[in-house]
Write a protein that holds these residues in place. Structure first.
Motif: not given
Length: 112
Positions: A28-31, A52-55, A57-71
C-alpha cells in the motif's frame, strides 16, 4: 547484466522485520502489488523496472536508488539519513527514560 535479486530480497525482508511492517502495508505504501512484492522477497528472477524498486526503496525509508543499486550488484549506498533517524530515535528513547527517572526522584524528594 544479471541482477542480484537475492540481495534485493534480503534487504526487503530485513527491513520489513526491522520496521515490523507487513507485505500488505508495504504494498500500500509503495503502490507495488503484493504479488510483485512476494516475488521480490523470494528473489525470483524477473525484470523489475526501476520505478518498482524506487517505490519500494522510498516506502522502506531508503534513498530512491537503494534497491536498484543492490540489484545492480553494487554495494548499497550509504544510508546515512536512515542511520541518523535511527540514532535520534534511540536518543529520544534514552531521554524519555532519564526524564521518567528524574520525575520519580523529584517526587520522592517532595514526599520526604
Amino acid at each position: 547484466m544479471a541482477r542480484d535479486w537475492q540481495a534485493v530480497a534480503d534487504a526487503i525482508n530485513t527491513r520489513l522485520a526491522e520496521r515490523g511492517m507487513t507485505q500488505r502495508a508495504l504494498a500500500e505504501a509503495s503502490g507495488v502489488s503484493v504479488a510483485t512484492l512476494r516475488k521480490l522477497q523470494k528473489a525470483e528472477p524477473a525484470d523489475r523496472g526501476k520505478p518498482v524498486l524506487m517505490a519500494l526503496s522510498v516506502a522502506l525509508g531508503w534513498a530512491p536508488n537503494y534497491l536498484q543499486t543492490l540489484s545492480d550488484g553494487a554495494q548499497a549506498p550509504s544510508d546515512s539519513a536512515t542511520a541518523l533517524r535511527d540514532e535520534v530515535a534511540a536518543l529520544r528513547a534514552d531521554l524519555s527514560e532519564v526524564q521518567q527517572r528524574l520525575a520519580k526522584v523529584e517526587a520522592a524528594q517532595r514526599e520526604s
